[in-house]
Scaffold this motif. Structure first.
Motif, mmCIF file in Angstrom:
data_model
loop_
_atom_site.group_PDB
_atom_site.id
_atom_site.type_symbol
_atom_site.label_atom_id
_atom_site.label_comp_id
_atom_site.label_asym_id
_atom_site.label_seq_id
_atom_site.Cartn_x
_atom_site.Cartn_y
_atom_site.Cartn_z
ATOM 1 N N ASP A 147 64.526 38.214 44.070
ATOM 2 C CA ASP A 147 65.841 38.541 43.515
ATOM 3 C C ASP A 147 66.432 39.691 44.336
ATOM 4 O O ASP A 147 66.662 39.548 45.508
ATOM 5 C CB ASP A 147 65.758 38.868 42.020
ATOM 6 N N LYS A 148 66.664 40.825 43.719
ATOM 7 C CA LYS A 148 67.236 41.965 44.436
ATOM 8 C C LYS A 148 66.232 43.112 44.510
ATOM 9 O O LYS A 148 66.592 44.275 44.426
ATOM 10 C CB LYS A 148 68.533 42.409 43.771
ATOM 11 N N SER A 149 64.964 42.736 44.668
ATOM 12 C CA SER A 149 63.898 43.731 44.736
ATOM 13 C C SER A 149 62.970 43.435 45.903
ATOM 14 O O SER A 149 62.878 42.302 46.370
ATOM 15 C CB SER A 149 63.066 43.715 43.453
ATOM 16 N N ILE A 150 62.298 44.488 46.360
ATOM 17 C CA ILE A 150 61.245 44.308 47.347
ATOM 18 C C ILE A 150 59.926 44.565 46.622
ATOM 19 O O ILE A 150 59.797 45.516 45.859
ATOM 20 C CB ILE A 150 61.428 45.225 48.583
ATOM 21 N N VAL A 151 58.974 43.674 46.827
ATOM 22 C CA VAL A 151 57.687 43.743 46.158
ATOM 23 C C VAL A 151 56.610 43.958 47.213
ATOM 24 O O VAL A 151 56.531 43.213 48.189
ATOM 25 C CB VAL A 151 57.390 42.440 45.383
ATOM 26 N N LEU A 152 55.803 44.983 47.028
ATOM 27 C CA LEU A 152 54.640 45.209 47.885
ATOM 28 C C LEU A 152 53.433 44.685 47.124
ATOM 29 O O LEU A 152 53.278 44.953 45.936
ATOM 30 C CB LEU A 152 54.469 46.708 48.165
ATOM 31 N N TYR A 153 52.578 43.903 47.805
ATOM 32 C CA TYR A 153 51.411 43.369 47.120
ATOM 33 C C TYR A 153 50.190 43.338 48.021
ATOM 34 O O TYR A 153 50.294 43.371 49.246
ATOM 35 C CB TYR A 153 51.692 41.958 46.567
ATOM 36 N N ARG A 154 49.045 43.285 47.392
ATOM 37 C CA ARG A 154 47.756 43.126 48.067
ATOM 38 C C ARG A 154 46.855 42.337 47.126
ATOM 39 O O ARG A 154 46.830 42.585 45.934
ATOM 40 C CB ARG A 154 47.121 44.480 48.357
ATOM 41 N N HIS A 155 46.113 41.401 47.688
ATOM 42 C CA HIS A 155 45.153 40.618 46.905
ATOM 43 C C HIS A 155 43.756 41.192 47.040
ATOM 44 O O HIS A 155 43.364 41.624 48.120
ATOM 45 C CB HIS A 155 45.091 39.166 47.417
ATOM 46 N N LEU A 156 43.007 41.147 45.975
ATOM 47 C CA LEU A 156 41.568 41.389 46.007
ATOM 48 C C LEU A 156 40.898 40.167 45.405
ATOM 49 O O LEU A 156 41.233 39.762 44.285
ATOM 50 C CB LEU A 156 41.182 42.606 45.172
ATOM 51 N N LEU A 157 40.001 39.571 46.151
ATOM 52 C CA LEU A 157 39.238 38.436 45.647
ATOM 53 C C LEU A 157 37.900 38.950 45.129
ATOM 54 O O LEU A 157 37.311 39.859 45.700
ATOM 55 C CB LEU A 157 39.007 37.404 46.747
ATOM 56 N N PHE A 158 37.411 38.344 44.070
ATOM 57 C CA PHE A 158 36.170 38.788 43.446
ATOM 58 C C PHE A 158 35.208 37.634 43.274
ATOM 59 O O PHE A 158 35.604 36.473 43.200
ATOM 60 C CB PHE A 158 36.445 39.364 42.047
ATOM 61 N N ASP A 159 33.950 37.977 43.187
ATOM 62 C CA ASP A 159 32.969 37.044 42.665
ATOM 63 C C ASP A 159 32.482 37.633 41.349
ATOM 64 O O ASP A 159 32.879 38.724 40.971
ATOM 65 C CB ASP A 159 31.825 36.783 43.655
ATOM 66 N N LYS A 160 31.645 36.910 40.655
ATOM 67 C CA LYS A 160 31.232 37.389 39.335
ATOM 68 C C LYS A 160 30.374 38.644 39.403
ATOM 69 O O LYS A 160 30.295 39.394 38.446
ATOM 70 C CB LYS A 160 30.528 36.278 38.572
ATOM 71 N N ALA A 161 29.727 38.900 40.547
ATOM 72 C CA ALA A 161 28.901 40.098 40.682
ATOM 73 C C ALA A 161 29.761 41.359 40.713
ATOM 74 O O ALA A 161 29.348 42.407 40.248
ATOM 75 C CB ALA A 161 28.049 40.017 41.945
ATOM 76 N N GLY A 162 30.963 41.277 41.266
ATOM 77 C CA GLY A 162 31.887 42.403 41.280
ATOM 78 C C GLY A 162 31.603 43.421 42.375
ATOM 79 O O GLY A 162 30.776 43.195 43.262
ATOM 80 N N ILE A 163 32.318 44.537 42.291
ATOM 81 C CA ILE A 163 32.176 45.632 43.244
ATOM 82 C C ILE A 163 32.016 46.928 42.458
ATOM 83 O O ILE A 163 32.261 46.961 41.253
ATOM 84 C CB ILE A 163 33.394 45.730 44.199
ATOM 85 N N SER A 164 31.636 47.990 43.137
ATOM 86 C CA SER A 164 31.480 49.269 42.442
ATOM 87 C C SER A 164 32.847 49.798 42.009
ATOM 88 O O SER A 164 33.871 49.477 42.615
ATOM 89 C CB SER A 164 30.790 50.290 43.354
ATOM 90 N N SER A 165 32.838 50.623 40.985
ATOM 91 C CA SER A 165 34.104 51.218 40.544
ATOM 92 C C SER A 165 34.672 52.113 41.633
ATOM 93 O O SER A 165 35.887 52.191 41.799
ATOM 94 C CB SER A 165 33.926 51.977 39.228
#
Length: 186
Positions: A147-165
């Motif tokens: 629309d009339k906005s700029i969106v900054l994005y980043r994806h993080l993919l996960f598995d069920k084991a996860g990552i550290s906090s």
């Protein structure tokens, strides 16, 4: 002459190396203190092991909000228009929305999208130019014009084991730095 020292050397005073349970030193019983210290150390190790942070994974959205709150960030949990989880947070002065995607049963999701949005209604040309330049130069985050906005994005993919906090929060902070960098060019 060479003097040999060590167990079994002829000029080394021999000692019985077996534990001396109940032996006194300075009027105090060492065996009881040693046992108490061993039990205390065992309890601390058990506590530290049980207190380790659970992994952060998009398959368990509560783990994401917990990591945010424990890291000192806000975490307002809600759902998007499709009923999938989303979390509103902030870092480095940037409002950030965490959208969960690739969800099964509206809760078990295989990815998180970090998003932040700026209104470009006053300067669409500048936003469009920035959008093109950012996407050519940046590797980990991308922009979209919506629309009339700029969106900054980043994806993080996960598995069920996860990552550290710690790693999850580092990704949040890096995204916030990108958002600050994008606004500096605006």
């Amino acid at each position: 002459t060479v003097r040999l020292y060590g167990l079994g050397a002829p000029n080394y005073p021999q000692r019985d190396w077996r534990p001396q349970v109940g032996r006194h030193f300075g009027g105090k019983l060492l065996a009881g203190k040693a046992l108490a210290a061993t039990l205390w150390a065992s309890a601390l190790i058990a506590l530290a092991t049980s207190a380790q942070a659970a992994p952060v994974t998009s398959y368990e959205p509560v783990s994401v909000s917990t990591a945010l709150l424990e890291g000192g960030y806000k975490a307002k949990v809600s759902t998007n228009d499709e009923g999938n989880p989303k979390i509103d947070t902030a870092a480095g002065g940037n409002d950030i929305i965490l959208y969960f995607a690739g969800c099964t049963a509206k809760k078990s999701c295989d990815q998180i999208e970090f998003l932040t949005v700026w209104d470009c209604s006053d300067s669409m040309k500048k936003c469009a130019d920035l959008h093109v330049k950012w996407n050519q130069e940046e590797l980990f985050s991308k922009t979209l014009i919506v629309d009339k906005s700029i969106v900054l994005y980043r994806h993080l993919l996960f598995d069920k084991a996860g990552i550290s906090s710690e790693l999850f929060l580092k990704n949040l902070e890096l995204f916030s730095e990108d958002a600050t960098g994008l606004m500096a060019k605006f």
